[in-house]
Write an enzyme that holds these catalytic residues in place. Structure first.
Site, mmCIF file in Angstrom:
data_model
loop_
_atom_site.group_PDB
_atom_site.id
_atom_site.type_symbol
_atom_site.label_atom_id
_atom_site.label_comp_id
_atom_site.label_asym_id
_atom_site.label_seq_id
_atom_site.Cartn_x
_atom_site.Cartn_y
_atom_site.Cartn_z
ATOM 1 N N LYS A 142 0.818 -1.169 -0.025
ATOM 2 C CA LYS A 142 -0.033 0.020 -0.022
ATOM 3 C C LYS A 142 0.841 1.297 0.128
ATOM 4 O O LYS A 142 0.432 2.525 -0.516
ATOM 5 C CB LYS A 142 -0.897 0.125 1.215
HETATM 6 C C1 LIG Z 1 -4.074 -4.705 -0.124
HETATM 7 C C2 LIG Z 1 -3.317 -5.729 -0.067
HETATM 8 C C3 LIG Z 1 -3.555 -7.057 -1.049
HETATM 9 C C4 LIG Z 1 -4.565 -6.831 -2.147
HETATM 10 O O1 LIG Z 1 -4.347 -5.989 -3.062
HETATM 11 P P1 LIG Z 1 -5.632 -5.326 -3.867
HETATM 12 O O2 LIG Z 1 -5.081 -4.309 -4.714
HETATM 13 O O3 LIG Z 1 -6.770 -4.944 -2.803
HETATM 14 O O4 LIG Z 1 -6.223 -6.351 -4.663
HETATM 15 C C5 LIG Z 1 -2.604 -7.958 -1.079
HETATM 16 N N1 LIG Z 1 -1.562 -8.056 -0.003
HETATM 17 C C6 LIG Z 1 -1.416 -7.109 0.866
HETATM 18 C C7 LIG Z 1 -0.384 -7.350 1.745
HETATM 19 C C8 LIG Z 1 -2.383 -5.890 0.796
HETATM 20 O O5 LIG Z 1 -2.085 -5.031 1.732
#
Ligand SMILES: *Cc1c(COP(=O)(O)O)cnc(C)c1O
Length: 493
Positions: free
Chosen positions: A109
């Site tokens: 993120k």
């Molecule tokens: C947010 C997240 C995901 C999923 O990503 P999306 O864009 O929501 O599909 C996978 N792994 C981690 C560690 C995340 O923080």
């Protein structure tokens, strides 16, 4: 470049407005009216270029109005990473891992949330908006810290994070409550995550609160994952991964590369689809789900059916039954049919499901493959990669590795997207490699380092020694009051 809403193409906005508004009035998501296309010469020029330069080119193609500021923004965001923001690691023949977790909070993120505050700041400047934008966030853990780190110190913005008391891990709590910065606020809420989210959503529609904040020169906005300003930065790493492969002579320009993506809200993998539309030689995009496998089922059948049991897993960021970013793909597959997209989303809301046509479903499977991994399969993938290749991965990445094993085409070069540092999920990782967790998250970090030689990031090691700045625990009804007190403090500066 203009953007319009997936549910009403007449709702047209500029890129800057799309970033400021986040979501269209009727609930649709903003998408570009046309996609910028990069020539092979342009893409080849990314070989060896610094990450922030590629990011400036890619994001600038969507948001040309910020073109002059983007070099400064991308530098500010990506200098906060520990080295390359998206290093590509070769694990074995034909298999690479793209590590997206070298940012300030050690999860993927960060790639978007370190940049979004700057995009928001620039967009507001263009609009002549001098109010301070306050972002309230309800978090079950990871997003809260990523938002705090992203917004901390960015002028004209502020962030207030509410987490469920007792509902996040010790490590996550310590990460959040030790955040420094004049424009950040954190409080625990007595209630669960849903309660916290409901309380925050209510704040957005509270006219009295809005008025109080406006008097202090403050407006509310949201930074959630459907904001186009969070999606655009994610397109970059597909390009840099490909360029790294060409530069390292692992492929020749034009060879197709498959990507396997651990998916939840569908933002990460959608960025790969957009990269493909923009001219990148992407082969197949493999959508990996955990046992909350609503996305994998959709891609295989063309029916999205959220009417199923919700499972808590060891890959919590993928425990999602309604993947909001999927709406952008549905819109695209339908030939940009806004009425149809609106009807399908209404059906999802009312009856928990919708289907696309057989033709759309077939088109989707020309590009996307999908699968899901059980808890056991994911744990086995962690052990297998560690035993065979000495590579240690977190439980989210492991879901992708396990799904890739079942669905990949052996001859094609595959990149697995890695979304979190193994240290953030040390207990699960230790268990998977037959070591016992210690019962204390901070000790688990050290143990994982001892067993795997993967160094614990300094910012995690130092957590217990840091000052605990935010110790408030408030009642659900006190969220608005907390926002006003925070706004008063902001207004004084
Ligand atoms: C947010 C997240 C995901 C999923 O990503 P999306 O864009 O929501 O599909 C996978 N792994 C981690 C560690 C995340 O923080």
């Amino acid at each position: 470049m203009k953007f319009y809403s997936t549910r009403n193409k007449k709702a047209e906005v500029s890129g800057a407005e799309a970033v400021m508004r986040g979501i269209s009035e009727e609930g649709g998501l903003f998408v570009p009216q046309s996609f910028p296309v990069f020539s092979s010469e342009q893409i080849k020029a990314f070989c060896g270029a610094p990450y922030e330069e590629v990011a400036t080119e890619i994001i600038g193609a969507f948001l040309p109005e910020l073109k002059n500021e983007l070099p400064e923004y991308t530098r500010a965001a990506y200098s906060r990473f520990d080295g390359d923001p998206a290093p590509l690691v070769k694990v074995c023949d034909n298999t690479y891992v793209l590590e997206l977790w070298h940012g300030p909070t050690h999860a993927f993120k960060d790639i978007a949330l370190t940049l979004l505050p700057h995009l928001l700041q620039g967009s507001k400047k263009l609009a002549g908006n001098s109010r301070t934008t306050l972002i309230p966030v309800a978090t079950s853990g990871d997003t809260g810290k990523a938002a705090l780190e992203g917004f901390s110190g960015v002028s004209g913005t502020a962030v207030a994070v509410f987490y469920p008391f007792g509902g996040v891990s010790d490590l996550q709590r310590l990460q959040m409550i030790t955040t420094e910065g004049d424009n950040v606020f954190v409080a625990a809420i007595k209630g669960n995550f849903d309660d916290a989210q409901t309380a925050v959503k209510k704040a957005f529609t509270d006219a009295e609160l809005k008025e109080k904040l406006a008097k202090l020169g403050i407006e509310l906005s949201s930074a959630n994952s459907i904001n186009f300003g969070r999606l655009a930065p994610q397109v970059t790493y597909y390009f840099t991964a490909y360029a790294d492969l060409v530069e390292g002579k692992q492929i020749r320009y034009g060879d197709k590369v498959d990507f396997c993506v651990p998916s939840g809200n569908f933002g990460d993998i959608l960025a790969g689809y957009y990269a493909r539309k923009m001219g990148l030689p992407v082969g197949r995009l493999i959508c990996a789900s955990n046992i909350n496998n609503v996305l994998a089922d959709f891609i295989r059948t063309g029916t999205y059916d959220a009417r199923r049991e919700f499972h808590k897993t060891s890959s919590p960021s993928m425990d999602i039954l309604v993947s909001s970013n999927l709406e952008r793909l549905i819109f695209d597959l339908s030939g940009e049919n806004d009425e149809l997209t609106a009807a399908r989303m209404a059906s999802l809301k009312e009856s928990g499901m919708y289907s696309v046509t057989p033709k759309e479903s077939e088109d989707m499977r020309k590009i996307f493959a999908a699968g899901y991994a059980s808890e056991e399969e994911a744990a086995n993938a962690i052990a297998e990669y560690f035993d065979e290749y000495g590579y240690i991965m977190d439980p989210h990445t492991a879901v992708a590795a396990a799904v890739a094993k079942k669905t990949r085409e052996k001859k094609t070069l595959l990149v697995i997207l890695s979304t979190a540092s193994p240290h953030k999920f040390a207990a699960s990782v230790l268990k998977a490699i037959d070591e016992s967790p210690t019962g204390n998250e901070l000790k688990d970090l050290q143990k994982l380092e001892d067993v795997t030689a993967l160094e614990v990031p300094e910012s995690l090691i130092n957590l217990p020694a840091k000052e605990k700045i935010f110790t408030d625990c408030i009642k659900l009804g006190e969220v608005n009051g907390a926002l006003v007190s925070f706004a008063e403090r902001l207004g004084k500066k």
